[in-house]
Each structure stands twice: as C-alpha cells, then as structure tokens.
Design a protein around this motif. Structure first.
Motif, PDB file in Angstrom:
ATOM      1  N   VAL A   1       6.890 -38.426 -22.270  1.00 52.56           N
ATOM      2  CA  VAL A   1       5.631 -38.836 -22.900  1.00 52.56           C
ATOM      3  C   VAL A   1       4.711 -37.632 -23.088  1.00 52.56           C
ATOM      4  CG1 VAL A   1       3.535 -40.205 -22.551  1.00 52.56           C
ATOM      5  CG2 VAL A   1       5.771 -41.222 -22.133  1.00 52.56           C
ATOM      6  N   ALA A   2       4.628 -36.779 -22.101  1.00 54.91           N
ATOM      7  CA  ALA A   2       3.769 -35.595 -22.204  1.00 54.91           C
ATOM      8  C   ALA A   2       4.272 -34.650 -23.291  1.00 54.91           C
ATOM      9  CB  ALA A   2       3.702 -34.875 -20.862  1.00 54.91           C
ATOM     10  N   GLY A   3       5.588 -34.491 -23.410  1.00 52.43           N
ATOM     11  CA  GLY A   3       6.150 -33.625 -24.456  1.00 52.43           C
ATOM     12  C   GLY A   3       5.817 -34.130 -25.842  1.00 52.43           C
ATOM     13  N   TYR A   4       5.923 -35.441 -26.043  1.00 53.37           N
ATOM     14  CA  TYR A   4       5.578 -36.008 -27.345  1.00 53.37           C
ATOM     15  C   TYR A   4       4.074 -35.935 -27.610  1.00 53.37           C
ATOM     16  CZ  TYR A   4      10.209 -37.600 -28.573  1.00 53.37           C
ATOM     17  OH  TYR A   4      11.523 -37.634 -28.925  1.00 53.37           O
ATOM     18  N   ALA A   5       3.265 -36.147 -26.600  1.00 53.10           N
ATOM     19  CA  ALA A   5       1.808 -36.063 -26.781  1.00 53.10           C
ATOM     20  C   ALA A   5       1.388 -34.645 -27.184  1.00 53.10           C
ATOM     21  CB  ALA A   5       1.088 -36.493 -25.504  1.00 53.10           C
ATOM     22  N   VAL A   6       1.972 -33.638 -26.551  1.00 49.72           N
ATOM     23  CA  VAL A   6       1.658 -32.250 -26.893  1.00 49.72           C
ATOM     24  C   VAL A   6       2.105 -31.950 -28.315  1.00 49.72           C
ATOM     25  CG1 VAL A   6       2.282 -29.850 -26.376  1.00 49.72           C
ATOM     26  CG2 VAL A   6       1.629 -31.383 -24.534  1.00 49.72           C
ATOM     27  N   ALA A   7       3.294 -32.413 -28.700  1.00 46.12           N
ATOM     28  CA  ALA A   7       3.793 -32.166 -30.050  1.00 46.12           C
ATOM     29  C   ALA A   7       2.911 -32.835 -31.107  1.00 46.12           C
ATOM     30  CB  ALA A   7       5.231 -32.653 -30.170  1.00 46.12           C
ATOM     31  N   VAL A   8       2.441 -34.048 -30.835  1.00 49.13           N
ATOM     32  CA  VAL A   8       1.559 -34.736 -31.789  1.00 49.13           C
ATOM     33  C   VAL A   8       0.247 -33.983 -31.942  1.00 49.13           C
ATOM     34  CG1 VAL A   8       0.157 -36.819 -32.094  1.00 49.13           C
ATOM     35  CG2 VAL A   8       2.574 -37.024 -31.548  1.00 49.13           C
ATOM     36  N   HIS A   9      -0.335 -33.528 -30.844  1.00 51.08           N
ATOM     37  CA  HIS A   9      -1.592 -32.782 -30.922  1.00 51.08           C
ATOM     38  C   HIS A   9      -1.406 -31.471 -31.682  1.00 51.08           C
ATOM     39  CE1 HIS A   9      -4.158 -35.362 -28.554  1.00 51.08           C
ATOM     40  NE2 HIS A   9      -3.212 -35.472 -27.634  1.00 51.08           N
ATOM     41  N   GLN A  10      -0.301 -30.776 -31.448  1.00 54.13           N
ATOM     42  CA  GLN A  10      -0.062 -29.525 -32.157  1.00 54.13           C
ATOM     43  C   GLN A  10       0.173 -29.768 -33.643  1.00 54.13           C
ATOM     44  OE1 GLN A  10       3.156 -27.849 -29.886  1.00 54.13           O
ATOM     45  NE2 GLN A  10       1.763 -26.859 -28.427  1.00 54.13           N
ATOM     46  N   ALA A  11       0.870 -30.856 -33.991  1.00 54.28           N
ATOM     47  CA  ALA A  11       1.101 -31.178 -35.404  1.00 54.28           C
ATOM     48  C   ALA A  11      -0.216 -31.523 -36.097  1.00 54.28           C
ATOM     49  CB  ALA A  11       2.096 -32.327 -35.517  1.00 54.28           C
ATOM     50  N   ARG A  12      -1.069 -32.292 -35.423  1.00 55.54           N
ATOM     51  CA  ARG A  12      -2.373 -32.630 -36.022  1.00 55.54           C
ATOM     52  C   ARG A  12      -3.235 -31.385 -36.231  1.00 55.54           C
ATOM     53  NH1 ARG A  12      -4.111 -38.085 -32.718  1.00 55.54           N
ATOM     54  NH2 ARG A  12      -2.619 -39.465 -33.735  1.00 55.54           N
ATOM     55  N   ALA A  13      -3.240 -30.510 -35.247  1.00 56.44           N
ATOM     56  CA  ALA A  13      -4.025 -29.280 -35.372  1.00 56.44           C
ATOM     57  C   ALA A  13      -3.487 -28.410 -36.510  1.00 56.44           C
ATOM     58  CB  ALA A  13      -4.009 -28.506 -34.055  1.00 56.44           C
ATOM     59  N   ALA A  14      -2.185 -28.313 -36.635  1.00 62.71           N
ATOM     60  CA  ALA A  14      -1.591 -27.515 -37.710  1.00 62.71           C
ATOM     61  C   ALA A  14      -1.888 -28.129 -39.074  1.00 62.71           C
ATOM     62  CB  ALA A  14      -0.087 -27.393 -37.497  1.00 62.71           C
ATOM     63  N   ALA A  15      -1.832 -29.457 -39.173  1.00 61.18           N
ATOM     64  CA  ALA A  15      -2.135 -30.120 -40.455  1.00 61.18           C
ATOM     65  C   ALA A  15      -3.598 -29.910 -40.835  1.00 61.18           C
ATOM     66  CB  ALA A  15      -1.811 -31.605 -40.356  1.00 61.18           C
ATOM     67  N   ASP A  16      -4.502 -30.046 -39.871  1.00 60.24           N
ATOM     68  CA  ASP A  16      -5.929 -29.820 -40.154  1.00 60.24           C
ATOM     69  C   ASP A  16      -6.181 -28.396 -40.626  1.00 60.24           C
ATOM     70  OD1 ASP A  16      -6.675 -32.400 -39.520  1.00 60.24           O
ATOM     71  OD2 ASP A  16      -7.206 -31.919 -37.436  1.00 60.24           O
ATOM     72  N   LEU A  17      -5.597 -27.434 -39.926  1.00 63.35           N
ATOM     73  CA  LEU A  17      -5.810 -26.034 -40.273  1.00 63.35           C
ATOM     74  C   LEU A  17      -5.206 -25.717 -41.635  1.00 63.35           C
ATOM     75  CD1 LEU A  17      -6.987 -23.359 -39.356  1.00 63.35           C
ATOM     76  CD2 LEU A  17      -4.839 -22.891 -38.186  1.00 63.35           C
ATOM     77  N   ALA A  18      -4.026 -26.254 -41.914  1.00 64.97           N
ATOM     78  CA  ALA A  18      -3.387 -26.007 -43.213  1.00 64.97           C
ATOM     79  C   ALA A  18      -4.193 -26.639 -44.348  1.00 64.97           C
ATOM     80  CB  ALA A  18      -1.967 -26.554 -43.209  1.00 64.97           C
ATOM     81  N   ALA A  19      -4.699 -27.856 -44.137  1.00 69.69           N
ATOM     82  CA  ALA A  19      -5.495 -28.511 -45.182  1.00 69.69           C
ATOM     83  C   ALA A  19      -6.795 -27.738 -45.454  1.00 69.69           C
ATOM     84  CB  ALA A  19      -5.800 -29.942 -44.782  1.00 69.69           C
ATOM     85  N   LEU A  20      -7.462 -27.319 -44.400  1.00 70.12           N
ATOM     86  CA  LEU A  20      -8.699 -26.549 -44.587  1.00 70.12           C
ATOM     87  C   LEU A  20      -8.428 -25.207 -45.271  1.00 70.12           C
ATOM     88  CD1 LEU A  20     -10.519 -27.253 -41.215  1.00 70.12           C
ATOM     89  CD2 LEU A  20     -11.170 -28.072 -43.490  1.00 70.12           C
ATOM     90  N   SER A  21      -7.365 -24.536 -44.898  1.00 73.46           N
ATOM     91  CA  SER A  21      -7.022 -23.248 -45.524  1.00 73.46           C
ATOM     92  C   SER A  21      -6.656 -23.447 -46.986  1.00 73.46           C
ATOM     93  CB  SER A  21      -5.861 -22.586 -44.785  1.00 73.46           C
ATOM     94  OG  SER A  21      -6.237 -22.306 -43.467  1.00 73.46           O
ATOM     95  N   GLY A  22      -5.925 -24.541 -47.266  1.00 75.30           N
ATOM     96  CA  GLY A  22      -5.583 -24.833 -48.663  1.00 75.30           C
ATOM     97  C   GLY A  22      -6.816 -25.144 -49.492  1.00 75.30           C
ATOM     98  N   ALA A  23      -7.778 -25.852 -48.905  1.00 75.08           N
ATOM     99  CA  ALA A  23      -9.018 -26.170 -49.622  1.00 75.08           C
ATOM    100  C   ALA A  23      -9.817 -24.904 -49.907  1.00 75.08           C
ATOM    101  CB  ALA A  23      -9.845 -27.160 -48.817  1.00 75.08           C
TER     102      ALA A  23
END
Length: 171
Positions: free
Chosen positions: A79-101
């Motif tokens: 559960v902890a491994g999946y929670a960390v992966a979800v948080h890292q994916a969300r952070a990467a998506a946010d950063l990529a979207a902002l950089s693309g904008a």
C-alpha cells in the motif's frame, strides 16, 4: 474427657481429630485413580501443571501471531509503495502541465516541453491535449508511472492527469 462424646473443642484449640498443629482444619481431598500425588501433601500434580496435550500451544500461538504480523507488514509495504507512486505521478503531471502551459504561452510547443519534463520525473506521458487558441487555452497531460512488481496480479503502473492554462502576469 477427651472422648468424642465429651466436650467439643473450638477451632483455636489444638488436638482433636481433623485439626492441624496450628488449629486449622485440614480437609482431605478425595483422589481419583488418575491423580498423581505431589510430595504426599494430598495435592494433585495435574492441578498445578497444564495437561501434556497443551504443551507447545504457546509456541504455536506465537508462530500464528508472527505470521499475521508478517502478512500485515507486507500488505502495508504494498500500500505504501502504491501511495508513493501515485503521489509522484500526480506531482510529475502537475509539473509537466504547468511547464507545457508556460511554453505554449511563450510561443513554443507545450506538449514537447511537457514530455521532456515528464521524462525527467521518471514518468511516461501518455496523452497531451491542447484545447483553445494561443491566448486562451487549456493543456491536459496524462502520465504513467511504473510500480515495481510486488505481487502477481497487482497493477504494474499508476496514472495521473493534470490541467493547466495560460500563465499571466499579475495586473
């Protein structure tokens, strides 16, 4: 007159039948044929020791407790491994979207910038959609992050989506 028909003695007096040296009455316990006598005092050994068929039950109980603790630790790790992966994916998506904008606002290719930022954050960009014109737009990024296989049948990746619009300077 120390006969039985004579005067009766109180509990505090010594002597008489059934009384001990301190004046207390001792009761004799009836013994069944299977009772073992411990030291000749009339107490059975089975009264103080558990039956032989229960020996080792504490060991088996502790083995069971350790198995439960191990399974709970493994599940917690998954559960902890999946929670960390979800948080890292969300952070990467946010950063990529902002950089693309920001890149799109400056006249560049927002999806190319978002792809490089997603790759730098160890994620894979799966979709990049831009809706609108150069001044008023929304960029939508979806990324996927791989999760190390912990158990067969569990998902191998997690995904996240983020949206960003034009970046304007404050008035």
């Amino acid at each position: 007159m120390n006969s039985r028909r004579g005067r009766s003695r109180s509990l505090g007096e010594a002597g008489g039948t059934g009384e001990g040296p301190a004046g207390r009455r001792r009761r004799r316990r009836s013994r069944s044929p299977g009772d073992a006598v411990d030291g000749g005092n009339g107490l059975s050994a089975s009264r103080w020791l558990p039956p032989r068929d229960e020996r080792g039950s504490g060991t088996m109980l502790m083995v069971g407790v350790m198995i439960v603790i191990t399974v709970l630790a493994f599940v917690g790790t998954c559960v902890a491994g999946y929670a960390v992966a979800v948080h890292q994916a969300r952070a990467a998506a946010d950063l990529a979207a902002l950089s693309g904008a920001v890149a799109r606002t400056d006249g560049g290719d927002g999806c190319a910038t978002a792809t490089s930022i997603a790759r730098a954050n160890r994620t894979t960009m799966t979709t990049c959609d831009v809706v609108g014109d150069q001044l008023d737009f929304v960029i939508t990024i979806q990324v996927r992050r791989d999760v190390p296989p912990l158990w067969p049948g569990l998902p191998e990746s997690v995904s996240a989506k983020a949206h960003a619009g034009p970046v304007s300077s404050p008035p």
